[in-house]
Design a protein around this motif. Structure first.
Motif, PDB file in Angstrom:
ATOM      1  N   SER A 101       0.812  -1.225   0.000  1.00 18.27           N
ATOM      2  CA  SER A 101       0.000   0.000   0.000  1.00 18.27           C
ATOM      3  C   SER A 101       0.842   1.271   0.000  1.00 18.27           C
ATOM      4  O   SER A 101       0.292   2.366   0.016  1.00 18.27           O
ATOM      5  N   THR A 147       0.262   3.769  -2.977  1.00 20.73           N
ATOM      6  CA  THR A 147      -1.060   4.389  -2.911  1.00 20.73           C
ATOM      7  C   THR A 147      -1.096   5.489  -1.863  1.00 20.73           C
ATOM      8  O   THR A 147      -1.618   6.583  -2.104  1.00 20.73           O
ATOM      9  N   MET A 150       0.919   8.476  -3.110  1.00 19.93           N
ATOM     10  CA  MET A 150       0.183   9.189  -4.152  1.00 19.93           C
ATOM     11  C   MET A 150      -0.988   9.969  -3.566  1.00 19.93           C
ATOM     12  O   MET A 150      -1.278  11.082  -4.014  1.00 19.93           O
ATOM     13  N   GLN A 151      -1.660   9.421  -2.569  1.00 17.33           N
ATOM     14  CA  GLN A 151      -2.770  10.133  -1.944  1.00 17.33           C
ATOM     15  C   GLN A 151      -2.286  11.435  -1.317  1.00 17.33           C
ATOM     16  O   GLN A 151      -2.931  12.473  -1.454  1.00 17.33           O
ATOM     17  N   ARG A 175      -8.870   2.945  -1.730  1.00 13.79           N
ATOM     18  CA  ARG A 175      -8.313   2.960  -3.076  1.00 13.79           C
ATOM     19  C   ARG A 175      -8.135   4.404  -3.541  1.00 13.79           C
ATOM     20  O   ARG A 175      -8.677   5.340  -2.975  1.00 13.79           O
ATOM     21  N   PHE A 176      -7.401   4.565  -4.638  1.00 17.22           N
ATOM     22  CA  PHE A 176      -7.015   5.900  -5.076  1.00 17.22           C
ATOM     23  C   PHE A 176      -8.172   6.694  -5.676  1.00 17.22           C
ATOM     24  O   PHE A 176      -8.338   7.873  -5.384  1.00 17.22           O
ATOM     25  N   LYS A 177      -8.989   6.077  -6.521  1.00 13.57           N
ATOM     26  CA  LYS A 177     -10.081   6.809  -7.167  1.00 13.57           C
ATOM     27  C   LYS A 177     -11.122   7.316  -6.173  1.00 13.57           C
ATOM     28  O   LYS A 177     -11.549   8.470  -6.271  1.00 13.57           O
ATOM     29  N   TYR A 182     -10.537   8.144  -3.187  1.00 11.71           N
ATOM     30  CA  TYR A 182      -9.857   9.238  -2.487  1.00 11.71           C
ATOM     31  C   TYR A 182      -9.896  10.527  -3.300  1.00 11.71           C
ATOM     32  O   TYR A 182     -10.045  11.613  -2.736  1.00 11.71           O
TER      33      TYR A 182
END
Length: 140
Positions: free
Chosen positions: A19, A22, A25-26, A111-113, A115
């Motif tokens: 993780s 992720t 990136m967040q 998950r990224f999307k 977020y």
């Protein structure tokens, strides 16, 4: 400004290696997305002239009414001593760091999307009204 990379490394050390990317990136996307939204929309909702004490006037999007000597916030005498750009950047960093701090609560579990959807709605729906109530001339 260096809080966001620091928080990214802190949260990256708290999650499993799967993780890590992720979470990093967040944190960095939070800085980018919130900063752009701060310029386009959120600053006006926080510090624009008050609409019934709830939120700032949306007619001042894109920092349209801000000049070097324009008073920002409810206390015009105080805000004239601070340059407008300095106040915009200072308050913008609070807007940037708040979703990063919240992301620590679900580090590695989001998950990224979803977020990114959170990043779009949080500043407008939650941060801007509360900021306006406290610092922008609202009812608090």
């Amino acid at each position: 400004l260096l809080w966001v990379p620091g928080m990214a490394f802190l949260y990256g050390g708290l999650v499993r290696s799967s993780s890590l990317l992720t979470v990093m990136m967040q944190s960095y996307m939070s800085m980018g997305v919130t900063a752009v939204m701060w310029y386009f929309v959120v600053f006006s909702l926080c510090f624009g002239s008050s609409l019934h004490g709830f939120v700032g006037d949306p007619r001042t999007y894109f920092l349209g009414s801000v000049t070097r000597s324009s008073p920002l916030g409810p206390d015009a005498a105080f805000s004239l001593r601070i340059p407008s750009l300095l106040l915009i950047i200072y308050q913008g960093m609070f807007a940037v760091i708040s979703p990063v701090t919240i992301a620590g609560a679900f580090a590695g579990h989001f998950r990224f999307k979803p977020y990114l959807v959170f990043l779009i709605f949080w500043p407008i729906v939650v941060y801007a009204p509360i900021c306006h109530w406290i610092w922008g001339g609202g009812f608090l």
